[in-house]
Structure formats: structure tokens, C-alpha cells
Design a protein around this motif. Structure first.
Motif, PDB file in Angstrom:
ATOM      1  N   PHE A 179     -11.199   0.922 -32.918  1.00  0.00           N
ATOM      2  CA  PHE A 179     -11.761   1.975 -32.077  1.00  0.00           C
ATOM      3  C   PHE A 179     -13.254   2.201 -32.265  1.00  0.00           C
ATOM      4  CE2 PHE A 179      -7.314   3.613 -33.145  1.00  0.00           C
ATOM      5  CZ  PHE A 179      -6.741   2.833 -32.147  1.00  0.00           C
ATOM      6  N   GLY A 180     -13.854   1.548 -33.276  1.00  0.00           N
ATOM      7  CA  GLY A 180     -15.277   1.700 -33.502  1.00  0.00           C
ATOM      8  C   GLY A 180     -15.606   2.956 -34.293  1.00  0.00           C
ATOM      9  N   TYR A 181     -16.899   3.158 -34.561  1.00  0.00           N
ATOM     10  CA  TYR A 181     -17.314   4.345 -35.299  1.00  0.00           C
ATOM     11  C   TYR A 181     -18.739   4.728 -34.926  1.00  0.00           C
ATOM     12  CZ  TYR A 181     -19.369   0.739 -38.364  1.00  0.00           C
ATOM     13  OH  TYR A 181     -20.055  -0.336 -38.856  1.00  0.00           O
ATOM     14  N   GLU A 182     -19.059   5.990 -35.188  1.00  0.00           N
ATOM     15  CA  GLU A 182     -20.377   6.529 -34.920  1.00  0.00           C
ATOM     16  C   GLU A 182     -21.274   6.364 -36.143  1.00  0.00           C
ATOM     17  OE1 GLU A 182     -21.570   8.350 -31.821  1.00  0.00           O
ATOM     18  OE2 GLU A 182     -20.059   6.840 -31.353  1.00  0.00           O
TER      19      GLU A 182
ATOM     20  N   VAL B 186      -4.292   5.850 -27.382  1.00  0.00           N
ATOM     21  CA  VAL B 186      -5.284   5.070 -26.629  1.00  0.00           C
ATOM     22  C   VAL B 186      -4.638   4.421 -25.406  1.00  0.00           C
ATOM     23  CG1 VAL B 186      -6.759   3.013 -26.714  1.00  0.00           C
ATOM     24  CG2 VAL B 186      -6.775   4.646 -28.609  1.00  0.00           C
ATOM     25  N   LEU B 187      -3.430   3.891 -25.577  1.00  0.00           N
ATOM     26  CA  LEU B 187      -2.748   3.227 -24.467  1.00  0.00           C
ATOM     27  C   LEU B 187      -2.319   4.227 -23.396  1.00  0.00           C
ATOM     28  CD1 LEU B 187      -0.527   0.620 -26.365  1.00  0.00           C
ATOM     29  CD2 LEU B 187      -2.840   0.366 -25.475  1.00  0.00           C
ATOM     30  N   GLN B 188      -1.914   5.419 -23.814  1.00  0.00           N
ATOM     31  CA  GLN B 188      -1.467   6.431 -22.856  1.00  0.00           C
ATOM     32  C   GLN B 188      -2.633   7.047 -22.095  1.00  0.00           C
ATOM     33  OE1 GLN B 188       0.760   9.024 -25.494  1.00  0.00           O
ATOM     34  NE2 GLN B 188       2.710   8.170 -24.846  1.00  0.00           N
TER      35      GLN B 188
ATOM     36  N   GLU C 179      -8.294   5.753 -23.005  1.00  0.00           N
ATOM     37  CA  GLU C 179      -9.612   6.102 -23.509  1.00  0.00           C
ATOM     38  C   GLU C 179      -9.587   6.024 -25.024  1.00  0.00           C
ATOM     39  OE1 GLU C 179     -10.274  10.011 -21.961  1.00  0.00           O
ATOM     40  OE2 GLU C 179      -9.258  10.994 -23.644  1.00  0.00           O
ATOM     41  N   VAL C 180     -10.769   5.824 -25.608  1.00  0.00           N
ATOM     42  CA  VAL C 180     -10.865   5.663 -27.049  1.00  0.00           C
ATOM     43  C   VAL C 180     -11.928   6.606 -27.593  1.00  0.00           C
ATOM     44  CG1 VAL C 180     -12.555   3.783 -26.858  1.00  0.00           C
ATOM     45  CG2 VAL C 180     -11.148   3.982 -28.908  1.00  0.00           C
ATOM     46  N   GLU C 181     -11.646   7.152 -28.770  1.00  0.00           N
ATOM     47  CA  GLU C 181     -12.596   8.029 -29.448  1.00  0.00           C
ATOM     48  C   GLU C 181     -12.971   7.389 -30.777  1.00  0.00           C
ATOM     49  OE1 GLU C 181     -12.268  12.289 -31.597  1.00  0.00           O
ATOM     50  OE2 GLU C 181     -11.847  12.327 -29.425  1.00  0.00           O
TER      51      GLU C 181
ATOM     52  N   GLY D  69     -15.503   9.461 -36.181  1.00  0.00           N
ATOM     53  CA  GLY D  69     -16.690  10.282 -36.384  1.00  0.00           C
ATOM     54  C   GLY D  69     -17.320  10.787 -35.101  1.00  0.00           C
ATOM     55  N   SER D  70     -16.682  10.509 -33.946  1.00  0.00           N
ATOM     56  CA  SER D  70     -17.238  10.942 -32.663  1.00  0.00           C
ATOM     57  C   SER D  70     -16.405  12.075 -32.077  1.00  0.00           C
ATOM     58  CB  SER D  70     -17.275   9.770 -31.675  1.00  0.00           C
ATOM     59  OG  SER D  70     -17.704  10.186 -30.398  1.00  0.00           O
ATOM     60  N   THR D  71     -17.043  12.879 -31.249  1.00  0.00           N
ATOM     61  CA  THR D  71     -16.328  13.934 -30.525  1.00  0.00           C
ATOM     62  C   THR D  71     -16.230  13.589 -29.047  1.00  0.00           C
ATOM     63  OG1 THR D  71     -18.411  15.144 -30.217  1.00  0.00           O
ATOM     64  CG2 THR D  71     -17.068  15.716 -32.147  1.00  0.00           C
ATOM     65  N   LYS D  72     -16.666  12.398 -28.711  1.00  0.00           N
ATOM     66  CA  LYS D  72     -16.691  11.964 -27.315  1.00  0.00           C
ATOM     67  C   LYS D  72     -15.740  10.796 -27.113  1.00  0.00           C
ATOM     68  CE  LYS D  72     -19.862  10.206 -23.769  1.00  0.00           C
ATOM     69  NZ  LYS D  72     -21.245   9.760 -23.490  1.00  0.00           N
ATOM     70  N   SER D  73     -15.018  10.821 -25.995  1.00  0.00           N
ATOM     71  CA  SER D  73     -14.104   9.729 -25.663  1.00  0.00           C
ATOM     72  C   SER D  73     -14.724   8.826 -24.605  1.00  0.00           C
ATOM     73  CB  SER D  73     -12.772  10.284 -25.148  1.00  0.00           C
ATOM     74  OG  SER D  73     -12.115  11.015 -26.166  1.00  0.00           O
ATOM     75  N   PHE D  74     -14.344   7.552 -24.653  1.00  0.00           N
ATOM     76  CA  PHE D  74     -14.834   6.569 -23.692  1.00  0.00           C
ATOM     77  C   PHE D  74     -13.647   5.987 -22.931  1.00  0.00           C
ATOM     78  CE2 PHE D  74     -17.810   6.768 -27.188  1.00  0.00           C
ATOM     79  CZ  PHE D  74     -19.056   6.805 -26.551  1.00  0.00           C
ATOM     80  N   SER D  75     -13.740   5.989 -21.621  1.00  0.00           N
ATOM     81  CA  SER D  75     -12.648   5.464 -20.801  1.00  0.00           C
ATOM     82  C   SER D  75     -12.565   3.950 -20.947  1.00  0.00           C
ATOM     83  CB  SER D  75     -12.848   5.843 -19.330  1.00  0.00           C
ATOM     84  OG  SER D  75     -14.063   5.303 -18.839  1.00  0.00           O
ATOM     85  N   LEU D  76     -11.357   3.415 -20.774  1.00  0.00           N
ATOM     86  CA  LEU D  76     -11.115   1.991 -20.968  1.00  0.00           C
ATOM     87  C   LEU D  76     -10.401   1.377 -19.773  1.00  0.00           C
ATOM     88  CD1 LEU D  76      -9.753   1.970 -24.640  1.00  0.00           C
ATOM     89  CD2 LEU D  76     -11.979   1.110 -23.919  1.00  0.00           C
TER      90      LEU D  76
END
Length: 454
Positions: free
Chosen positions: A218-221, A264-266, A269-271, A274-281
Motif C-alpha cells: 500500500f506504500g507509505y508517506e 482495498v478490494l472492496q 482505494e488505498v491509504e 502514515g497517510s490520512t488520504k486515500s487514493f482511488s484504484l
């Protein structure tokens, strides 16, 4: 004039147009229908006599034929929604004396599913062209169905199924023992799909330490944890956006990570950590495992909801020992592949070697076979592979002889063979196999684990 030169021209043209794969409509300069072939009429539930002379908007839902007549501009491969389906339509203006006198329209694919299936079919043939493969290697996927060598009926049917499902965006769960080629099928599905020019990202869920898997996926900030890369890092899901992510060894994922993956699958989107923001996938998910997920679910080691989310389309790859008709073509393929790579020329393989390979059990499947062939090429003293170049354990009998085995061993071997044959008969569906054998599901999964049938 045309009829004078070709006396049956009218009949020929009518036969061709009426039997054309496409649906056809022609309108005049006022947008009124002057011709519509029978296939299109049947779909619209009208007769040709009833539509001739009527305005096209009264007959065809969401048509733009009259607009093309007015604009004089062609519209190619445009989506048109008719009777509950999106269809792919072409509309071309007809010019005479420098003015638009009508328009010609065709529906090439009756729905978008038909288009995607045709697209996958074309991509399959393109995959044999080297330039196409070189282009696809940029995305991370490089194996196609052409790399899966087989002669058996079960594998032919499996490849045909892949060509169909590649056109969809549904999640695919690939089941099979270790070494059967699950990753090759994942590559093939991606390269046959409309996502083929987008990234193909592979993740081995069993090879990444538990504490690192979340940030890897999911990555990190920036500053999310000690040692985090400055500026943060995109996770595998974000890297795969627009393309496909392949989660291998999904059965090795912890319950905690399964919960996060399910979200994430449902939500699509992924967060990042360390982030408070989600990114659509926009990602297609392909998973694979050699573990008995049903048995893991009964032990509460794998989530039911995640299982049903990832196994919309299940694929089962049979082990090599259950499709021995593929052995010879695989041997020839690996001989050529390894010989080319090593530069050692091998002209033939002794008949006794092939007989020995046919009697071996191949617990390691295709991967084991490739390793054996590679070793044999290196150990061969001439350009002929003989039994001397084959490892000793391959030459041992693969089955029990009555005088050498106890009753318990013979019973276990018989039970194992029956299980293998029945599971294969029901295309890997262990529940159906259990029902056919008259045993409970839990008994089936216990036996699958006992004999390591995956």
C-alpha cells in the motif's frame, strides 16, 4: 449498367449484406431509413417493410445517424446503448456531388463483451510476434499462452478459458501445486486483456516479512516510520493502477493483512501507511496459491469474505503427473531452451530416458522437469542424453510393489491416487469430489493436507 456486366449483381450484393456479420442501416439526407438488413431488423424487433421511410430515431435507440448526415463527419468505434447493451458502432456519411446524400451505419460488435473477447483473440495471435513481446516486457509481463507447452485436452480447455476470461476485469484465483506454472497463466491473462499496455505488478506474499508487507503493498508517506524513504513510496497497488496486480502465495498472508487487503478490494482505494488520504484504484487482481484455502477457512486462518472476493473466476492447473501426455512436448521445449542458453548442442534423447521420465511421479511438476533437463544437458558426455545423465532418484520406481510395501502403505497409495483422479475429474472442486466419494468436506481437506495435494 452494372446488371448488364454482372447479371446476378443484385442477388450477390443482397446475399453478402444480409449474411454479413455486422448489422447495417442506411439513411437518406433527411435521416430516413432506406435500407436495414434482416439481422438488425430482428434485433430491433421490426420488419424491413415497416421501417423503410421512417426516421431513424423512431427505430434505433440512441442513434446518431441523423447527426452524421447533418455534420458530414464519420464516427468510428463509438459506443451506443441499445436494448440494455453497449454496442460498438460505425457511422459514415455518403457523399455525392460534393454534398451529403445519406449515411451508412454498422454495428460491428453486439456488446462490449464481444469486443473484448475479439480483442483478446487478436492479442493471442500477436503475442507470437517478437516486437509485440519486446513491447510488453516494459509492462512487467512477458509470458503468453504460447509459452505454456501442452498437448493434453485439459490444458487446451484451460487455455481456451483464459482467452475468454482475459476480456473481463473479474478477479481470478489460480490454484495448483507448486511448479505447475501459475505465474505463466497470470502473465497470459494480463497480456490478453485490454490492460496489456499498463503495468503488471507481481508480489510474492510469502516472501515478504509480515511487518513489511503492508507498506510494500500500500506504500507509505514521508516519515511514516523509522527508516522510511524520504518523500515516501508508492505501494504495489498504486504502481499497478490501470493494470494488473498478481498476488502470488495469497494463502500465506496473515489474517491481519487479509483484513486490510479486503478493504482495498472492496473500496477500490488505498491509504498509504502514515497517510490520512486515500487514493482511488483501477486494478485487476489475480491471485494464486498452492494451499488448501477451504481447509484454512475452516480453521479460521483465511477469511471467507476475502476468498469469495478473489475467486470470482477460479482456475485449476492440474499437476504434471495427471497430464503425462504433455511430458514429451515439455521435454523437447526445455531441451531447446536450455541448449540455446548454455550453448551446448543436444541432438537427441535416448528412448530409455523418456520411459524413465514417464514413470516418475513429478512431485515438483514443470519446474522440477526443467531442472532435471538442465542438469542432464550439463552432465551429458556427448550430444545425446542417456540414463547416466539423469539423477539416480528419478530412476527409482515411482510406485509400490506388493512385496516391498506394507498393507498400510499400499492402502495410502491407492487412496491418494483415487483422490487425485476424482479431484481432477471435477476440475479441482474438492467439495464436489468429496460428495462423489461419499466423504465430508473436512475429511477431504484432511486427506488433501495428508497427501500434500495442494
Amino acid at each position: 449498367m452494372l446488371n448488364q456486366r454482372f447479371p446476378y449483381a443484385k442477388e450477390i450484393f443482397e446475399t453478402v449484406i444480409e449474411n454479413a456479420y455486422v448489422w447495417i442501416v442506411i439513411v437518406d439526407a433527411n435521416g430516413k431509413i432506406i435500407y436495414m438488413n434482416d439481422n438488425y431488423c430482428r434485433f430491433c424487433e421490426v420488419t424491413r417493410e415497416a421501417v423503410i421511410g421512417r426516421h431513424v430515431t423512431e427505430v434505433i435507440e440512441n442513434t446518431r445517424m441523423h447527426i452524421v448526415v447533418q455534420s458530414g463527419e464519420e464516427e468510428i468505434a463509438d459506443l451506443q446503448y441499445i436494448k440494455g447493451n453497449y454496442m460498438i458502432a460505425n457511422r459514415i456519411p455518403i457523399f455525392a456531388d460534393n454534398k451529403v446524400v445519406g449515411a451508412f451505419g454498422t454495428v460491428m460488435f453486439r456488446d462490449t463483451k464481444e469486443w473484448h473477447e475479439m480483442n483478446s483473440h487478436v492479442r493471442h495471435h500477436l503475442s507470437s510476434i517478437q516486437s509485440f513481446l519486446e513491447k510488453q516486457e516494459i509492462t512487467g509481463a512477458k509470458y503468453t499462452l504460447n509459452d505454456i507447452q501442452s498437448n493434453s485436452r485439459v490444458m487446451t480447455e484451460l487455455k481456451d478459458k483464459v482467452k475468454i476470461i482475459a476480456a473481463t476485469d473479474s478477479s481470478v484465483l489460480i490454484r495448483g501445486e507448486s511448479g505447475t506454472g501459475k505465474e505463466l497463466f497470470a502473465h497470459s491473462i494480463h497480456l490478453l486483456s485490454h490492460r496489456s499496455e499498463k503495468p503488471f505488478i507481481k508480489v510474492n506474499c510469502g516472501a515478504i516479512p509480515e511487518q513489511l508487507l503492508e507498506s510494500e503493498l500500500f506504500g507509505y508517506e514521508d516519515g511514516a516510520f523509522t527508516g522510511a524513504k524520504k518523500g515516501g513510496k508508492k505501494g504495489k497497488f498504486q504502481q499497478a493502477d490501470g493494470g494488473t496486480i498478481f498476488l502470488d502465495e495469497i494463502g500465506d498472508m496473515s489474517l491481519q493483512m487479509q483484513v486490510k487487503l479486503l478493504r482495498v478490494l472492496q473500496e477500490k482505494e488505498v491509504e498509504p501507511v502514515g497517510s490520512t488520504k486515500s487514493f482511488s484504484l483501477d486494478v485487476r487482481v489475480i491471485t494464486a496459491t498452492n494451499r488448501p484455502l477451504e481447509a484454512l477457512m475452516e480453521k479460521n486462518e483465511f477469511r471467507n469474505d476475502l476468498y469469495y472476493r478473489i475467486s470470482v473466476i477460479p482456475l485449476f492447473i492440474p499437476p504434471l503427473r495427471e497430464r503425462m501426455e504433455d511430458l514429451e512436448i515439455l521435454v523437447r521445449y526445455f531441451l531447446k531452451k536450455v541448449s540455446t542458453r548454455t550453448g551446448k548442442r543436444i541432438s537427441m534423447i535416448q528412448e530409455g530416458v523418456m520411459e524413465t521420465l514417464h514413470h516418475y511421479h513429478w512431485q515438483g511438476n514443470i519446474r522440477e522437469l526443467e531442472n532435471i533437463i538442465e542438469a542432464a544437458i550439463h552432465l551429458a558426455k556427448t550430444d545425446v542424453i542417456t540414463l547416466d545423465a539423469i539423477p539416480d532418484y528419478i530412476k527409482k520406481p515411482a510406485v509400490f510393489h506388493y512385496q516391498q510395501a506394507s498393507l498400510k502403505e499400499m492402502v495410502n497409495e491407492a487412496e491418494k491416487n483415487i483422490l487425485i483422479a476424482t479431484i481432477n475429474k471435477y476440475d479441482g472442486d474438492k467439495r464436489k469430489a468429496a460428495k462423489a466419494l461419499g466423504i465430508s468436506k473436512s475429511s477431504m481437506y484432511e486427506k488433501v493436507q495428508k497427501y500434500e495435494l495442494g
